[in-house]
Design a protein around this motif. Structure first.
Motif, PDB file in Angstrom:
ATOM      1  N   ARG A   3       0.899  -1.079  -0.186  1.00  0.00           N
ATOM      2  CA  ARG A   3      -0.043  -0.115  -0.094  1.00  0.00           C
ATOM      3  C   ARG A   3       0.813   1.246  -0.091  1.00  0.00           C
ATOM      4  O   ARG A   3       1.825   1.406   0.515  1.00  0.00           O
ATOM      5  N   VAL A   4       0.242   2.395  -0.674  1.00  0.00           N
ATOM      6  CA  VAL A   4       1.304   3.608  -0.844  1.00  0.00           C
ATOM      7  C   VAL A   4       0.172   4.705  -0.596  1.00  0.00           C
ATOM      8  O   VAL A   4      -0.745   4.726  -1.191  1.00  0.00           O
ATOM      9  N   TRP A   5       0.899   5.673   0.098  1.00  0.00           N
ATOM     10  CA  TRP A   5      -0.111   6.994   0.553  1.00  0.00           C
ATOM     11  C   TRP A   5       0.881   8.054   0.195  1.00  0.00           C
ATOM     12  O   TRP A   5       2.102   8.142   0.058  1.00  0.00           O
ATOM     13  N   ASN A   6      -0.200   8.976  -0.306  1.00  0.00           N
ATOM     14  CA  ASN A   6       0.675  10.369  -0.480  1.00  0.00           C
ATOM     15  C   ASN A   6       0.852  11.240   0.575  1.00  0.00           C
ATOM     16  O   ASN A   6       0.351  10.812   1.737  1.00  0.00           O
ATOM     17  N   GLU A   7       1.363  12.533   0.402  1.00  0.00           N
ATOM     18  CA  GLU A   7       1.604  13.227   1.408  1.00  0.00           C
ATOM     19  C   GLU A   7       0.344  13.627   2.235  1.00  0.00           C
ATOM     20  O   GLU A   7       0.521  13.889   3.406  1.00  0.00           O
ATOM     21  N   ALA A   8      -0.965  13.734   1.726  1.00  0.00           N
ATOM     22  CA  ALA A   8      -1.991  14.130   2.329  1.00  0.00           C
ATOM     23  C   ALA A   8      -2.703  12.868   3.012  1.00  0.00           C
ATOM     24  O   ALA A   8      -3.712  13.008   3.578  1.00  0.00           O
ATOM     25  N   GLY A   9      -2.017  11.698   3.011  1.00  0.00           N
ATOM     26  CA  GLY A   9      -2.554  10.552   3.519  1.00  0.00           C
ATOM     27  C   GLY A   9      -3.553   9.630   2.817  1.00  0.00           C
ATOM     28  O   GLY A   9      -4.548   8.946   3.220  1.00  0.00           O
TER      29      GLY A   9
ATOM     30  N   ASP B 100       4.774  16.224  -8.337  1.00  0.00           N
ATOM     31  CA  ASP B 100       4.492  17.881  -8.158  1.00  0.00           C
ATOM     32  C   ASP B 100       5.579  18.634  -8.740  1.00  0.00           C
ATOM     33  O   ASP B 100       6.617  18.459  -8.242  1.00  0.00           O
ATOM     34  N   PRO B 101       5.531  19.123 -10.008  1.00  0.00           N
ATOM     35  CA  PRO B 101       6.756  19.722 -10.647  1.00  0.00           C
ATOM     36  C   PRO B 101       7.143  20.887  -9.751  1.00  0.00           C
ATOM     37  O   PRO B 101       8.405  21.476 -10.041  1.00  0.00           O
ATOM     38  N   ARG B 102       6.595  21.414  -8.869  1.00  0.00           N
ATOM     39  CA  ARG B 102       6.873  22.684  -8.282  1.00  0.00           C
ATOM     40  C   ARG B 102       7.734  22.242  -6.856  1.00  0.00           C
ATOM     41  O   ARG B 102       8.510  23.096  -6.467  1.00  0.00           O
ATOM     42  N   LEU B 103       7.715  21.016  -6.712  1.00  0.00           N
ATOM     43  CA  LEU B 103       8.550  20.451  -5.580  1.00  0.00           C
ATOM     44  C   LEU B 103       9.731  19.845  -6.003  1.00  0.00           C
ATOM     45  O   LEU B 103       9.617  19.164  -6.929  1.00  0.00           O
ATOM     46  N   LYS B 104      10.883  19.896  -5.368  1.00  0.00           N
ATOM     47  CA  LYS B 104      12.039  19.019  -5.748  1.00  0.00           C
ATOM     48  C   LYS B 104      11.658  17.807  -5.473  1.00  0.00           C
ATOM     49  O   LYS B 104      12.329  16.926  -6.245  1.00  0.00           O
ATOM     50  N   GLU B 105      10.885  17.321  -4.519  1.00  0.00           N
ATOM     51  CA  GLU B 105      10.514  15.792  -4.472  1.00  0.00           C
ATOM     52  C   GLU B 105       9.184  15.605  -3.849  1.00  0.00           C
ATOM     53  O   GLU B 105       8.781  16.543  -2.919  1.00  0.00           O
ATOM     54  N   THR B 106       8.586  14.765  -4.273  1.00  0.00           N
ATOM     55  CA  THR B 106       7.156  14.453  -3.963  1.00  0.00           C
ATOM     56  C   THR B 106       7.141  13.300  -2.849  1.00  0.00           C
ATOM     57  O   THR B 106       7.416  12.176  -3.489  1.00  0.00           O
ATOM     58  N   PRO B 107       6.843  13.402  -1.770  1.00  0.00           N
ATOM     59  CA  PRO B 107       6.962  12.022  -0.639  1.00  0.00           C
ATOM     60  C   PRO B 107       5.766  11.362  -0.604  1.00  0.00           C
ATOM     61  O   PRO B 107       4.406  11.761  -0.918  1.00  0.00           O
ATOM     62  N   TYR B 108       6.173  10.026  -0.601  1.00  0.00           N
ATOM     63  CA  TYR B 108       5.143   8.889  -0.323  1.00  0.00           C
ATOM     64  C   TYR B 108       5.482   7.961   0.675  1.00  0.00           C
ATOM     65  O   TYR B 108       6.423   7.927   1.381  1.00  0.00           O
ATOM     66  N   THR B 109       4.444   7.369   1.447  1.00  0.00           N
ATOM     67  CA  THR B 109       4.795   6.319   2.332  1.00  0.00           C
ATOM     68  C   THR B 109       4.233   4.928   1.986  1.00  0.00           C
ATOM     69  O   THR B 109       3.255   4.791   1.197  1.00  0.00           O
ATOM     70  N   ILE B 110       5.030   4.023   2.403  1.00  0.00           N
ATOM     71  CA  ILE B 110       4.934   2.593   1.814  1.00  0.00           C
ATOM     72  C   ILE B 110       4.864   1.519   3.180  1.00  0.00           C
ATOM     73  O   ILE B 110       5.583   1.672   4.018  1.00  0.00           O
ATOM     74  N   VAL B 111       3.966   0.883   3.028  1.00  0.00           N
ATOM     75  CA  VAL B 111       3.568  -0.392   3.921  1.00  0.00           C
ATOM     76  C   VAL B 111       3.319  -1.692   3.162  1.00  0.00           C
ATOM     77  O   VAL B 111       2.534  -1.820   2.244  1.00  0.00           O
ATOM     78  N   VAL B 112       4.113  -2.686   3.498  1.00  0.00           N
ATOM     79  CA  VAL B 112       4.153  -4.004   3.210  1.00  0.00           C
ATOM     80  C   VAL B 112       3.608  -5.019   4.178  1.00  0.00           C
ATOM     81  O   VAL B 112       4.048  -5.096   5.487  1.00  0.00           O
ATOM     82  N   THR B 113       2.452  -5.864   4.009  1.00  0.00           N
ATOM     83  CA  THR B 113       1.947  -6.673   4.750  1.00  0.00           C
ATOM     84  C   THR B 113       1.803  -8.061   4.118  1.00  0.00           C
ATOM     85  O   THR B 113       1.462  -8.425   3.039  1.00  0.00           O
TER      86      THR B 113
END
Length: 196
Positions: A100-106, A127-140
């Motif tokens: 499962r992968v979530w964006n910065e807004a959850g 997001d081209p305005r940002l240097k890096e677009t963050p994501y969160t990953i969880v593996v089950t």
């Protein structure tokens, strides 16, 4: 009032005893049926379970699958091709893994199963305005009978915008001014074909 003979009294007593026996038999039978229904869950005796559904209780299964451990330390970064390579150590007893992968807004942006102990996350928004677009990953891990194991710790990943290849910069240009003598180039050896 009717006078009953001794034999009639005995028949009534026998009938009364017979009715009590039947009642005891019914109670014993239902008690025994309840006992076999509870043990039928482990022995998968579906017939008894259907007869007495109230006796069917499902106990939660123990978590037997451990949490996956990511192979790469720190934050995962996207490649120049625009995908993130996620790898984890195999979990003993796991038949597949849920990623499962979530964006910065959850907001969950990906949720899929894989048989492998790695995955390539592609087509994540950047997001081209940002240097890096963050994501969160969880593996089950998922075991036999779709039993879910422990979730991995959250893993941070970032997508960087794809940039067009920039042309090389020219540091300096040397030109020859008019009238400058040209460097003499060596003349090639030409074989003499005049015969003499």
């Amino acid at each position: 009032m009717l006078k009953l003979s001794k034999s009639h009294k005995q028949i009534i007593v026998y009938i009364f005893i017979l009715l009590i026996g039947i009642e005891i038999g019914i109670l014993f039978s239902s008690y025994r049926h309840a006992q076999t229904s509870q043990t039928s869950i482990s022995s998968t005796n579906a017939e008894d379970a259907c007869r007495n559904p109230a006796a069917v209780t499902v106990e939660p299964q123990e978590e037997i699958l451990g949490a996956p451990v990511f192979k790469d330390s720190g934050t995962l970064r996207s490649t120049v091709n625009g995908w993130i390579h996620v790898r984890w150590k195999e979990v003993k007893g796991a038949k597949e893994y849920n990623v499962r992968v979530w964006n910065e807004a959850g907001v969950e942006v990906k949720n899929f199963d894989t048989l492998r102990s790695f995955s390539f996350l592609k087509k994540l928004e950047v997001d081209p305005r940002l240097k890096e677009t963050p994501y969160t990953i969880v593996v089950t891990p998922i075991g036999e009978g779709k039993v879910r194991g422990k979730e991995s710790p959250k893993k941070m990943a970032v997508m960087t915008p794809l940039r067009n290849l920039e042309p090389p910069t020219i540091k300096s240009i040397h030109t020859e001014a008019e009238g400058d003598p040209l460097p003499e180039s060596p003349k090639p050896d030409v074989p003499n074909t005049t015969g003499g």
